[in-house]
Design an enzyme around this catalytic site. Structure first.
Site, mmCIF file in Angstrom:
data_model
loop_
_atom_site.group_PDB
_atom_site.id
_atom_site.type_symbol
_atom_site.label_atom_id
_atom_site.label_comp_id
_atom_site.label_asym_id
_atom_site.label_seq_id
_atom_site.Cartn_x
_atom_site.Cartn_y
_atom_site.Cartn_z
ATOM 1 N N ARG A 56 36.938 7.792 -23.265
ATOM 2 C CA ARG A 56 37.380 8.613 -22.137
ATOM 3 C C ARG A 56 36.305 9.661 -21.877
ATOM 4 O O ARG A 56 35.915 10.405 -22.784
ATOM 5 C CB ARG A 56 38.706 9.290 -22.443
ATOM 6 C CG ARG A 56 39.804 8.328 -22.848
ATOM 7 C CD ARG A 56 41.172 8.922 -22.743
ATOM 8 N NE ARG A 56 41.606 8.892 -21.363
ATOM 9 C CZ ARG A 56 42.149 7.823 -20.768
ATOM 10 N NH1 ARG A 56 42.334 6.701 -21.447
ATOM 11 N NH2 ARG A 56 42.497 7.873 -19.506
ATOM 12 N N THR A 63 33.835 7.630 -14.298
ATOM 13 C CA THR A 63 34.372 7.769 -15.643
ATOM 14 C C THR A 63 33.823 6.631 -16.487
ATOM 15 O O THR A 63 33.307 5.639 -15.961
ATOM 16 C CB THR A 63 35.909 7.736 -15.645
ATOM 17 O OG1 THR A 63 36.345 6.629 -14.858
ATOM 18 C CG2 THR A 63 36.493 9.021 -15.085
ATOM 19 N N TYR A 118 28.981 21.289 -32.638
ATOM 20 C CA TYR A 118 28.835 22.002 -31.362
ATOM 21 C C TYR A 118 27.423 21.770 -30.838
ATOM 22 O O TYR A 118 26.460 21.849 -31.599
ATOM 23 C CB TYR A 118 29.049 23.512 -31.557
ATOM 24 C CG TYR A 118 30.397 23.963 -31.068
ATOM 25 C CD1 TYR A 118 30.763 23.761 -29.737
ATOM 26 C CD2 TYR A 118 31.294 24.588 -31.917
ATOM 27 C CE1 TYR A 118 32.009 24.163 -29.280
ATOM 28 C CE2 TYR A 118 32.536 24.990 -31.462
ATOM 29 C CZ TYR A 118 32.885 24.775 -30.138
ATOM 30 O OH TYR A 118 34.101 25.166 -29.680
ATOM 31 N N GLU A 177 26.262 23.057 -27.377
ATOM 32 C CA GLU A 177 26.113 23.633 -26.036
ATOM 33 C C GLU A 177 24.654 23.611 -25.606
ATOM 34 O O GLU A 177 23.767 23.975 -26.390
ATOM 35 C CB GLU A 177 26.628 25.080 -26.002
ATOM 36 C CG GLU A 177 28.104 25.134 -25.685
ATOM 37 C CD GLU A 177 28.877 25.930 -26.698
ATOM 38 O OE1 GLU A 177 28.524 25.826 -27.893
ATOM 39 O OE2 GLU A 177 29.820 26.619 -26.300
ATOM 40 N N LYS A 216 36.996 3.146 -17.852
ATOM 41 C CA LYS A 216 37.714 2.130 -17.052
ATOM 42 C C LYS A 216 36.960 0.802 -17.155
ATOM 43 O O LYS A 216 36.918 0.222 -18.234
ATOM 44 C CB LYS A 216 37.871 2.638 -15.617
ATOM 45 C CG LYS A 216 38.685 3.940 -15.520
ATOM 46 C CD LYS A 216 38.944 4.319 -14.077
ATOM 47 C CE LYS A 216 39.845 5.525 -13.943
ATOM 48 N NZ LYS A 216 39.162 6.819 -13.989
ATOM 49 N N ASP A 218 32.385 8.454 -5.772
ATOM 50 C CA ASP A 218 33.103 8.465 -7.052
ATOM 51 C C ASP A 218 33.491 7.014 -7.339
ATOM 52 O O ASP A 218 34.436 6.485 -6.761
ATOM 53 C CB ASP A 218 34.342 9.351 -6.934
ATOM 54 C CG ASP A 218 35.214 9.295 -8.183
ATOM 55 O OD1 ASP A 218 34.902 8.502 -9.103
ATOM 56 O OD2 ASP A 218 36.211 10.033 -8.232
HETATM 57 N N1 DSN Z 1 44.200 8.224 -13.300
HETATM 58 C C1 DSN Z 1 43.131 7.363 -12.831
HETATM 59 C C2 DSN Z 1 43.654 6.113 -12.239
HETATM 60 O O1 DSN Z 1 44.562 5.578 -12.821
HETATM 61 O O2 DSN Z 1 43.153 5.623 -11.237
HETATM 62 C C3 DSN Z 1 42.214 8.042 -11.911
HETATM 63 O O3 DSN Z 1 41.858 9.264 -12.447
#
Ligand code: DSN
Length: 441
Positions: A243, A234, A60, A62, A237, A207
């Site tokens: 993730r 994120t 943990y 925090e 990707k 974003d």
């Molecule tokens: N679910 C993602 C996508 O496939 O673009 C975006 O959050």
């Protein structure tokens, strides 16, 4: 580093929970035998898998480095500082928060830091390429704020028309303008967004979840270079990491952003994920990653050209990034669900996708999305892109011909087996054999 894929841990899992172990082996077989063309997916690094399955998951933490609510933080502090420094360096950002558990809480944390319920925000319409968290009515964020959704323009080949965006911004006087996308196959003119925001006194947020890796690798424009207040991405990707999510912000908003993530929205950060993010960002600083980012784009261009030569209709007529959106109804006379299911049968994984102002519902939309980050990670280049595009066209022209699809599946599988999946042991344990074909269905 001990991890879940270490042979000892695998053997323990196989012995103690054969059901879960069999599913894990099946998923590995599925990933090896086929190819992921969902543009938001990738194959992560073995080092990231090691960190995710490490003892950092026990801790943990925090708070933030140097200001935690629990003891024993020597190494968690070190890991989080490394991740933050690398993120700032890579994107040229003044501040980085690497704790968001994933993309939706990451965006929510920015909104909750800077907006009051009912404030007006401009965001891209979902069917035109925006994301659920950019004000779609079905999301909680959609209900909390007064979202005004902008669209792409059919007259400009499905691109954003900045004159109409400027007119909307002047009329609505938003507090925040959000740009970014999850199904828009073009790049953005961040300078124009920033100019419009400055004219109406709005904050700016990009974003870049889909293209975070392509920006980090220097292959696409960087909103941080255009003075954006917030950039979110994120990490799983095109960055190829675990993730998770990151918020990059101007220094003047550091306190608001950090407080919004913790204690505002989240409790303890997942330190195994933060460690994996640090590793990912270290990899993204290398020349090899810049080559990767460029190859993702080159592969997408080749893929799109091959589809266009076969008279396939692509939303916006092509791509500037890693992604294509195919209008399956117009190109093949099948909807996106049938297209996705047909391509699953030949071991090509895609996702059904709404197209701008889609007359069909989201679970039976008109299109599919295709992307090249994962295939590029496996080392595929222009020859494989041409073959994948040709297989897709062939399959979607004969979706009911099971024997033909089986022939295509064998060809796809044969090619995929020549491109190993990083992080998967090439010899599956004999204890739990799962045939790829069975795993797939
Ligand atoms: N679910 C993602 C996508 O496939 O673009 C975006 O959050």
């Amino acid at each position: 580093m001990q991890n879940s894929s270490a042979p000892g841990n695998r053997a323990r899992l196989a012995a103690s929970d054969p059901l879960v172990h069999a599913a894990l082996i099946g998923e590995e077989a599925r990933q090896r035998a086929g190819i992921e063309l969902i543009p938001s997916e990738n194959y992560t690094y073995p080092e990231v898998l090691a960190a995710l399955g490490s003892v950092f998951t026990n801790k943990y933490a925090e708070g933030y480095p140097g200001r935690r609510y629990y003891g024993g933080q020597t190494y968690t502090d070190e890991i989080e500082r490394i991740a933050r420094d690398r993120a700032k360096r890579l994107f040229g950002a003044e501040h980085a928060n690497v704790q968001p558990l994933s993309g939706a809480p990451m965006n929510a944390a920015v909104y909750m830091a800077m907006l009051q319920p009912g404030d007006t925000v401009l965001g891209m319409d979902l069917s035109h390429g925006g994301h659920l968290t950019h004000g779609a009515p079905v999301s909680h964020m959609g209900a909390l704020y007064n979202w005004v959704r902008y669209k792409t323009e059919p007259e400009s080949e499905g691109r954003i028309d900045f004159d109409s965006l400027r007119a909307v911004a002047k009329r609505e006087r938003p507090k925040l303008i959000v740009c970014g996308y999850s199904s828009y196959p073009r790049d953005y003119d961040y300078g124009e967004f920033k100019a419009i925001a400055d004219e109406v006194g709005a904050l700016t947020m990009a974003d870049v979840s889909h293209i975070g890796g392509l920006i980090a690798g220097g292959a696409m424009a960087n909103p941080c270079d255009h003075g954006f207040d917030f950039v979110t991405t994120t990490t799983h990707k095109s960055l190829r990491g675990p993730r998770g999510g990151m918020i990059l912000a101007k220094k003047q908003f550091r306190r608001e952003i950090d407080r919004s993530v913790f204690p505002g929205l989240q409790g303890g950060p997942h330190m195994n994920q933060v460690a994996a993010t640090a590793i990912t960002l270290g990899k993204a600083e290398t020349p090899a990653f810049q080559d990767y980012a460029r190859q993702v784009l080159a592969n997408a261009r080749t893929f799109a050209e091959t589809l266009l030569e076969a008279e396939v209709t692509l939303v916006t007529g092509g791509t500037d990034n890693h992604m294509m959106v195919v209008d399956c109804v117009r190109s093949f006379g099948v909807d996106g669900r049938i297209a996705e299911e047909t391509l699953d049968k030949i071991f090509i994984t895609t996702n059904k996708q709404v197209i701008p102002d889609d007359p069909n519902p989201p679970l039976r939309p008109s299109g599919i999305r295709l992307g090249t980050p994962a295939a590029t990670t496996r080392g595929m280049g222009s020859n494989e892109m041409k073959r994948l595009a040709a297989w897709i066209v062939a399959a979607l022209r004969r979706p009911d011909d099971e024997a033909f699809l089986e022939t295509l599946r064998a060809e796809v599988e044969d090619t995929c087996r020549r491109f190993p999946v990083p992080g998967i042991d090439e010899t599956p344990p004999a204890s739990a054999p799962v045939s790829p074909a069975k795993a797939r269905r």
